[in-house]
Design an enzyme around this catalytic site. Structure first.
Site, mmCIF file in Angstrom:
data_model
loop_
_atom_site.group_PDB
_atom_site.id
_atom_site.type_symbol
_atom_site.label_atom_id
_atom_site.label_comp_id
_atom_site.label_asym_id
_atom_site.label_seq_id
_atom_site.Cartn_x
_atom_site.Cartn_y
_atom_site.Cartn_z
ATOM 1 N N TYR A 30 0.830 -1.203 0.000
ATOM 2 C CA TYR A 30 0.000 0.000 0.000
ATOM 3 C C TYR A 30 0.865 1.254 0.000
ATOM 4 O O TYR A 30 2.071 1.198 0.238
ATOM 5 C CB TYR A 30 -0.967 0.009 1.187
ATOM 6 C CG TYR A 30 -0.343 0.342 2.529
ATOM 7 C CD1 TYR A 30 0.457 -0.578 3.198
ATOM 8 C CD2 TYR A 30 -0.549 1.592 3.121
ATOM 9 C CE1 TYR A 30 1.023 -0.263 4.424
ATOM 10 C CE2 TYR A 30 0.010 1.908 4.346
ATOM 11 C CZ TYR A 30 0.796 0.979 4.998
ATOM 12 O OH TYR A 30 1.363 1.290 6.204
ATOM 13 N N LYS A 145 6.445 -1.729 2.225
ATOM 14 C CA LYS A 145 5.192 -1.164 2.744
ATOM 15 C C LYS A 145 4.063 -2.169 2.523
ATOM 16 O O LYS A 145 3.178 -1.996 1.671
ATOM 17 C CB LYS A 145 4.903 0.193 2.088
ATOM 18 C CG LYS A 145 4.002 1.072 2.950
ATOM 19 C CD LYS A 145 4.094 2.518 2.529
ATOM 20 C CE LYS A 145 3.059 3.396 3.214
ATOM 21 N NZ LYS A 145 3.167 3.486 4.657
ATOM 22 N N GLU A 177 12.284 2.949 14.207
ATOM 23 C CA GLU A 177 11.265 3.922 13.782
ATOM 24 C C GLU A 177 10.116 3.812 14.761
ATOM 25 O O GLU A 177 10.318 3.356 15.890
ATOM 26 C CB GLU A 177 10.850 3.655 12.327
ATOM 27 C CG GLU A 177 10.297 2.271 12.084
ATOM 28 C CD GLU A 177 9.798 2.058 10.660
ATOM 29 O OE1 GLU A 177 9.539 3.028 9.932
ATOM 30 O OE2 GLU A 177 9.630 0.871 10.283
ATOM 31 N N LEU A 201 10.905 1.653 7.380
ATOM 32 C CA LEU A 201 10.282 2.066 6.130
ATOM 33 C C LEU A 201 10.985 3.354 5.672
ATOM 34 O O LEU A 201 11.129 4.283 6.474
ATOM 35 C CB LEU A 201 8.791 2.348 6.346
ATOM 36 C CG LEU A 201 8.070 2.633 5.034
ATOM 37 C CD1 LEU A 201 7.709 1.321 4.349
ATOM 38 C CD2 LEU A 201 6.829 3.460 5.253
HETATM 39 N N1 PDD Z 1 2.570 5.156 7.611
HETATM 40 N N2 PDD Z 1 7.257 4.024 9.171
HETATM 41 C C1 PDD Z 1 6.132 3.289 9.191
HETATM 42 C C2 PDD Z 1 6.150 1.967 9.866
HETATM 43 C C3 PDD Z 1 4.972 3.788 8.574
HETATM 44 O O1 PDD Z 1 3.845 3.047 8.569
HETATM 45 C C4 PDD Z 1 4.991 5.081 7.969
HETATM 46 C C5 PDD Z 1 3.797 5.684 7.294
HETATM 47 C C6 PDD Z 1 6.205 5.798 7.988
HETATM 48 C C7 PDD Z 1 6.323 7.144 7.334
HETATM 49 O O2 PDD Z 1 6.287 7.044 5.919
HETATM 50 P P1 PDD Z 1 5.781 8.252 5.013
HETATM 51 O O3 PDD Z 1 6.512 9.470 5.430
HETATM 52 O O4 PDD Z 1 6.146 7.845 3.641
HETATM 53 O O5 PDD Z 1 4.314 8.373 5.232
HETATM 54 C C8 PDD Z 1 7.312 5.235 8.589
HETATM 55 C C9 PDD Z 1 1.404 5.520 6.829
HETATM 56 C C10 PDD Z 1 1.081 6.967 6.848
HETATM 57 C C11 PDD Z 1 0.252 4.609 7.175
HETATM 58 O O6 PDD Z 1 0.536 3.438 7.413
HETATM 59 O O7 PDD Z 1 -0.895 5.029 7.178
#
Ligand code: PDD
Length: 277
Positions: A30, A145, A177, A201
């Site tokens: 996703y 992801k 993270e 991620l």
């Molecule tokens: N989550 N790390 C994890 C485990 C995440 O699920 C996310 C983002 C990030 C940050 O990634 P980005 O800056 O590309 O959004 C880091 C999204 C927002 C979600 O799962 O809804």
């Protein structure tokens, strides 16, 4: 309105069959694209990461970049063009005849929806948010992801149950993270965040925050830091597409520095806001 397998339909009319491997195994990839005033922040890196995710789990990308952009724009337009939206895009491996772990070539299931992003007021953010820490027991492909997010959702729920914004994760004493965001610390005016690799991620907001900091002349080191260094930091932030860049001012009930958002966060936050206009 949502997009499902070629059709734009109301969300309450969108169904998938029970044999979908996304439902049975969490077998999918996703992306979440933040959209402000009809502009997607980080469109290209989000689409690149989508490709990386599909490659990692052997799903052929069903669309070209331009086709994805058209679909995303259509969903944005159908859901109040000028509002702030988080576009959620999911591709699962598709439906098989029976439930079995192995798979052949299937037709991927494609789903895109929009939800609102709450507007933030910087004055409310100064106080910062609280977080808890937890041991990171996730698999060693956390750079993918994937929709199978059970560990992440359990951590997020634990944070919520502790009236906290996030669960910050550590593995062998190193902060990786958080349950759904990347983590930064500031120490002696230098910004640190865990290097890219299998344990985190590669967040698009992380990448943009680093660029913003570098543009401001702030020293950035993509280096590991320990849980102790987290607790002793001058500033702690989290970043994600829906949360942007948020200061964390209390962790496990202990204040970080003076318990308020710091000056480096303030500068980088302002720089990020400029991308929206
Ligand atoms: N989550 N790390 C994890 C485990 C995440 O699920 C996310 C983002 C990030 C940050 O990634 P980005 O800056 O590309 O959004 C880091 C999204 C927002 C979600 O799962 O809804």
């Amino acid at each position: 309105m949502v997009y499902l397998n070629g059709n734009f339909i109301p969300k309450d009319k969108a169904y998938i069959p029970v044999m979908d491997r996304g439902f049975l195994f969490g077998d999918g990839i996703y992306e979440v694209f933040p959209v402000y005033d009809n502009t997607v922040i980080g469109l290209e890196p989000h689409l690149n990461r989508l490709q990386d995710g599909l490659d990692a789990i052997n799903i052929e990308n069903p669309h070209s970049k331009d086709e994805w952009i058209n679909l995303i724009n259509k969903v944005v337009t159908l859901n109040n063009k000028n509002s702030s939206q988080a576009i959620y895009l999911q591709i699962s491996r598709g439906c098989d005849e029976n439930r079995k772990h192995t798979y052949g070539k299937l037709k991927p299931t494609i789903y895109i929806q929009s939800s609102g992003i709450e507007p933030k007021d910087k004055r409310d953010l100064i106080k910062g948010k609280s977080a808890i820490t937890r041991e990171d027991i996730r698999w060693l492909k956390s750079n993918t992801k994937a929709t199978s997010l059970l560990a992440n959702t359990l951590y997020a729920q634990e944070a919520k149950d502790n009236d906290s914004e996030e669960a910050i994760l550590y593995r062998d004493g190193i902060v990786t993270e958080a349950s759904s965001s990347n983590v930064f610390i500031v120490k002696d005016n230098c910004l640190y965040t865990h290097p890219k690799g299998p344990n985190i991620l590669p967040g698009v907001t992380r990448k943009i925050a680093i660029q913003c900091a570098e543009n401001l002349g702030i020293m950035v080191k993509e280096e590991k830091f320990t849980k102790e260094e987290l607790m002793q930091a001058d500033e702690v932030w989290i970043s994600s597409s829906t949360r942007e860049i948020l200061p964390i001012t209390s962790i496990d009930g202990m204040s970080i520095s003076d318990g308020y958002a710091g000056p480096v966060w303030s500068l980088v936050y302002d720089q990020y806001q400029k991308l929206k206009s």
